[in-house]
Structure formats: C-alpha cells, structure tokens
Design a protein around this motif. Structure first.
Motif, PDB file in Angstrom:
ATOM      1  N   ASN A 114       4.887  86.283 -37.372  1.00  0.00           N
ATOM      2  CA  ASN A 114       3.424  86.223 -37.286  1.00  0.00           C
ATOM      3  C   ASN A 114       2.895  87.226 -36.267  1.00  0.00           C
ATOM      4  OD1 ASN A 114       2.791  83.657 -38.981  1.00  0.00           O
ATOM      5  ND2 ASN A 114       4.461  83.026 -37.622  1.00  0.00           N
ATOM      6  N   LEU A 115       3.487  88.409 -36.228  1.00  0.00           N
ATOM      7  CA  LEU A 115       3.167  89.400 -35.205  1.00  0.00           C
ATOM      8  C   LEU A 115       1.686  89.772 -35.199  1.00  0.00           C
ATOM      9  CD1 LEU A 115       4.520  91.079 -32.991  1.00  0.00           C
ATOM     10  CD2 LEU A 115       4.930  92.873 -34.685  1.00  0.00           C
ATOM     11  N   SER A 116       1.065  89.836 -36.367  1.00  0.00           N
ATOM     12  CA  SER A 116      -0.352  90.204 -36.435  1.00  0.00           C
ATOM     13  C   SER A 116      -1.215  89.258 -35.611  1.00  0.00           C
ATOM     14  CB  SER A 116      -0.832  90.199 -37.889  1.00  0.00           C
ATOM     15  OG  SER A 116      -0.166  91.186 -38.644  1.00  0.00           O
ATOM     16  N   THR A 117      -0.835  87.988 -35.574  1.00  0.00           N
ATOM     17  CA  THR A 117      -1.603  86.995 -34.825  1.00  0.00           C
ATOM     18  C   THR A 117      -1.635  87.317 -33.337  1.00  0.00           C
ATOM     19  OG1 THR A 117      -0.971  85.301 -36.434  1.00  0.00           O
ATOM     20  CG2 THR A 117      -1.805  84.521 -34.310  1.00  0.00           C
TER      21      THR A 117
ATOM     22  N   GLY B 259      -4.977  88.770 -29.886  1.00  0.00           N
ATOM     23  CA  GLY B 259      -4.135  87.603 -29.727  1.00  0.00           C
ATOM     24  C   GLY B 259      -4.330  86.895 -28.404  1.00  0.00           C
ATOM     25  N   PRO B 260      -3.595  85.799 -28.180  1.00  0.00           N
ATOM     26  CA  PRO B 260      -3.783  84.995 -26.970  1.00  0.00           C
ATOM     27  C   PRO B 260      -3.400  85.704 -25.682  1.00  0.00           C
ATOM     28  CG  PRO B 260      -1.873  84.249 -28.235  1.00  0.00           C
ATOM     29  CD  PRO B 260      -2.590  85.229 -29.093  1.00  0.00           C
TER      30      PRO B 260
ATOM     31  N   SER C  26      -6.008  88.376 -22.868  1.00  0.00           N
ATOM     32  CA  SER C  26      -6.654  88.027 -21.599  1.00  0.00           C
ATOM     33  C   SER C  26      -5.731  88.259 -20.409  1.00  0.00           C
ATOM     34  CB  SER C  26      -7.104  86.556 -21.620  1.00  0.00           C
ATOM     35  OG  SER C  26      -5.993  85.683 -21.754  1.00  0.00           O
ATOM     36  N   ARG C  27      -4.433  88.458 -20.684  1.00  0.00           N
ATOM     37  CA  ARG C  27      -3.466  88.690 -19.610  1.00  0.00           C
ATOM     38  C   ARG C  27      -2.979  90.141 -19.597  1.00  0.00           C
ATOM     39  NH1 ARG C  27      -1.422  84.102 -22.108  1.00  0.00           N
ATOM     40  NH2 ARG C  27       0.529  85.143 -22.679  1.00  0.00           N
ATOM     41  N   GLY C  28      -3.700  91.035 -20.297  1.00  0.00           N
ATOM     42  CA  GLY C  28      -3.352  92.444 -20.226  1.00  0.00           C
ATOM     43  C   GLY C  28      -2.762  93.046 -21.477  1.00  0.00           C
ATOM     44  N   MET C  29      -2.470  92.234 -22.486  1.00  0.00           N
ATOM     45  CA  MET C  29      -1.939  92.752 -23.744  1.00  0.00           C
ATOM     46  C   MET C  29      -3.013  93.572 -24.454  1.00  0.00           C
ATOM     47  SD  MET C  29       0.565  92.490 -26.188  1.00  0.00           S
ATOM     48  CE  MET C  29       0.669  92.697 -27.979  1.00  0.00           C
TER      49      MET C  29
END
Length: 430
Positions: free
Chosen positions: A383-386, A391-392, A395-398
């Motif tokens: 589920n990489l697209s998610t 994605g979640p 908010s942490r830098g992704m």
C-alpha cells in the motif's frame, strides 16, 4: 567563530548548487567564496579577507565545519591561526590576522587533489573532476562533517572525528534545474546535484576514526579506529582527557597524549554531538546529548539499540542507573509483494531519484533514523501509495509525492524494493 582581540568574525562557507561544477559554471571559474573562510568586521559586516579551500567545488565539500582559534609556535614564532579540517580531507593552518595560507596536509586518504601549492591552491587530479574516477575520496559526506573537533594547548594536538563514506558520482549531462531525473540523486525531492550514481559501486571502503593531529608538524600523533563512520564530536580537558561518543553507542574517555582508552559507558544509541564539561559547587560534570541522525544517520547506523534523544551527565562517584536500552525492531526481509520484474529497471531509477538519499539501499543497509524499506511489514509496501501521497508521515518530514509520481511509477518502485530483497535473500539467510 569570533575573535574579540582582533574584532573579527570568521565564517565558513558552504558548497554551491548544483554539486557538479561543470553544470553550475560551464565556463569555469573558482566560484568566489564557495568552500572558503571569510573574515568580516562584526560591527559593520565589512569584508576583511578570505581564503578559498576548495575552488570550483565539485563534490559537496563545504567549509562550514567548526574552526578553532589558537596561538601556536611556527618556525620559532608565535602566530595567531585558524585550525580547520573541512570536508575536503585537508587540515589547514591559516593566519587569522590576514588570511595568509600557512600549510595544508591531508588527514585521510584523498584522491581529488595531490596537495596544496605554496600559494594555498589545491593541486587537482583531473580524473576526479572530469568523471573518469567517479569514486572521489573523501565522498560528499566529508572526511570531517558537523561533529566538532577540539584543541588542547597542553598537548598541542587537535582531536578530530575523521571518516569516509563511499558514494560514487558522475555528472548528469541531461540535468535541468529543479527537474526530477530518473537516477538523478535526490532530484525527486528537490535536490539539485546534477549528478547520477553509476551502476558500478564505489571501490573505496568506509571508515571512522578518532585522530590526534599535530597542527605544527601537520601529521598524525595517534589514532583510534572505530567500527563505523559518523562518530561524535570531541571534548578535551585540562586534565588531559579526550571524550567522544561513538556511532556504535558508547561514550569514551582517552588519554590525550597517548590515545589510551581510560573509561567508557554504553549510552544506548549512536552519538553525533560533542560533550560539554562544567563545574557546579566545585564538582566537575561531563554531559553528552545522545541521539542518532544527521544526513548519513537517516539511512545508516552502527548500533542495534534504539533510544530517544537523551542527555547523560557523568561525574566521579556518580551512582545513577542507566536507562533501559531498546533493540531496533527489524523484521525479516520483505517477502510476498507481487510485482512485475520488467518494472525493476524503471523502479531503480525512480528509487535513486526519490527514496535512496533517506532510506538507503533496500535490504543492503539496516536503516538508521528512518527505516530501511525492505525490512518493513509487506503491507506497507503493498500500500505504498497510501504513505507517499500525503501520507501519515508527512507531518514528521516525509515528502509528499502527490503530483510528482504516478501510480504506475509507485508500482515500479515497489518492484525495485521487493526485487532487491529477493535478489539478496540467499546471502541474507546464510
């Protein structure tokens, strides 16, 4: 760094963008002030002098590493100098009153230059600059990076975290500014390097060591070999000790004159920062902020322990208990994600452009501050697209790859991740 006696501020200057000097300045030139020490009047900002350590930098060799101001005796005369060990692998002694070059000597193996001439200009190696030798040493992580070094006037030695992290690079002739390029290192996340990573891996070997360096003789006095690059900054004391945290999760004290190990304590995870020492009510303490990360620490690590950022304080006679250390939770190599093997080549190029700089090579590295994608639960990759489209973790830098990658391209990246895991599984199982 500031010199109150001379009322001068010294600034170390970074590299240019893109990394490739040919792409950045096709007509040539030194790119004034890149890779330089610049002296300024702190009251007015007025330029006083500069010394350029890496003209026309081609390898991400910044000169932003901490500088040390010292008064040392050279040829029988005490001189006010700057001691500096930038990423390019040479240790510099520069007159801080006027910027005059005094000396430079490589403190690690170096392949991009043979040395420096009497005017302080590097004697370059053409094969390193034109791409015939893509495995430049040191690599772009530097022979010495952010981790501070320290100077002990009693021993006359500088204590320097030295390293090499191999990364082969060649110019990308099709590079365009801000354009994502398959195989363009980091180009999908906004890096403008104008380089690609060749299929042939680098021949140089990684290393990390603590060096005691004599700036007068411009030679090594002693060394301690570490198990990995990316060890912490150093602190040296009037009691002739040297303290350093290591990439494999230790805090160590050495004899400043001989390098003999005198004491160590586990600290749970790798160390990047330098320690500090101070007195409170007549008692001396040494504190160290422990936490793993930084540009190399995103994708690589040397410790099997994982801890949150923690400040440790030590003193003679201290009796506090260490916290519980936690093992990294690493599963088995990912297995079972369905993919089309024909998409692996496309996925390779997309992975280098978008994922490699932070997550490392799937299954080959263990992961660092960020996980290695080949050791995740298969559900994450299925589920990489998610996770990469708003994605979640954003908010942490992704980075959010919405509008930057298509579903078909994500499928190709999935094929690369699972394909690499499948290709190395026999070796990993031995």
């Amino acid at each position: 760094v500031f010199d109150p006696e001379l009322n001068t501020m010294y600034v170390g200057v970074g590299n240019g963008s893109p990394w490739s000097a040919k792409a950045r300045s096709p007509k040539g030139g030194d790119n004034l002030y890149l890779g330089s020490i610049v002296a300024l009047d702190p009251d007015t900002g007025k330029y006083k002098w500069h010394y350029q350590q890496t003209p026309a930098d081609n390898w991400d060799y910044t000169s932003t590493q901490p500088m040390i101001l010292a008064d040392i005796k050279l040829a029988g005369k005490t001189r006010k100098v700057i001691l500096h060990a930038p990423k390019n692998g040479f240790f510099f002694v520069v007159d801080r009153t006027n910027g005059q070059f005094i000396s430079a000597k490589n403190f690690v193996d170096v392949t991009w230059a043979k040395g420096y001439d009497k005017k302080g200009r590097p004697i370059g190696v053409a094969a390193a600059r034109d791409g015939r030798d893509p495995d430049a040493v040191p690599g772009p992580f530097g022979a010495h990076n952010w981790h501070p070094m320290s100077y002990n006037p009693n021993t006359g030695l500088v204590y320097l975290p030295a390293q090499h992290i191999p990364l082969a690079m060649v110019d990308d002739p099709k590079w365009k500014f801000n354009e994502p390029r398959p195989m363009g290192y980091g180009s999908g996340t906004g890096w403008n390097t104008a380089i690609t990573i060749p299929a042939e891996p680098p021949k140089s070997q990684p290393m990390g060591r603590l060096l005691a360096w004599d700036p007068v003789k411009q030679k090594e006095a002693w060394r301690v070999e570490h198990v990995s690059p990316w060890n912490g900054g150093t602190l040296t004391t009037a009691g002739n000790l040297v303290f350093q945290g290591t990439a494999d999760g230790r805090f160590v004290a050495y004899d400043a004159a001989s390098g003999k190990k005198l004491w160590e304590s586990p600290v749970g995870t790798g160390v990047v920062a330098a320690p500090s020492t101070y007195m409170v009510d007549g008692k001396q303490y040494v504190s160290i902020a422990v936490g793993w990360g930084g540009v190399y620490g995103l994708s690589g690590r040397a410790s099997d322990k994982q801890m949150p950022g923690t400040v440790y304080t030590f003193a003679l006679g201290g009796t506090a208990k260490l916290p519980e250390f936690v093992e990294y939770r690493m599963g088995k190599l990912i297995q079972g994600v369905k993919y089309d093997p024909a998409k692996v080549p496309e996925g390779t190029a997309l992975y280098v452009a978008n994922c490699y700089a932070c997550h490392g090579m799937p299954g080959v590295q263990k992961g660092g501050a960020l996980p290695n994608l080949a050791y995740l639960d298969p559900g994450y990759i299925e589920n990489l697209s998610t996770f990469i489209f708003n994605g979640p973790a954003t908010s942490r830098g992704m980075p959010d790859f919405t509008g930057k990658l298509t579903d078909d391209q994500v499928d190709a990246i999935k094929a690369f991740i699972q394909g690499v895991a499948d290709s190395i599984r026999p070796q990993a199982a031995q």
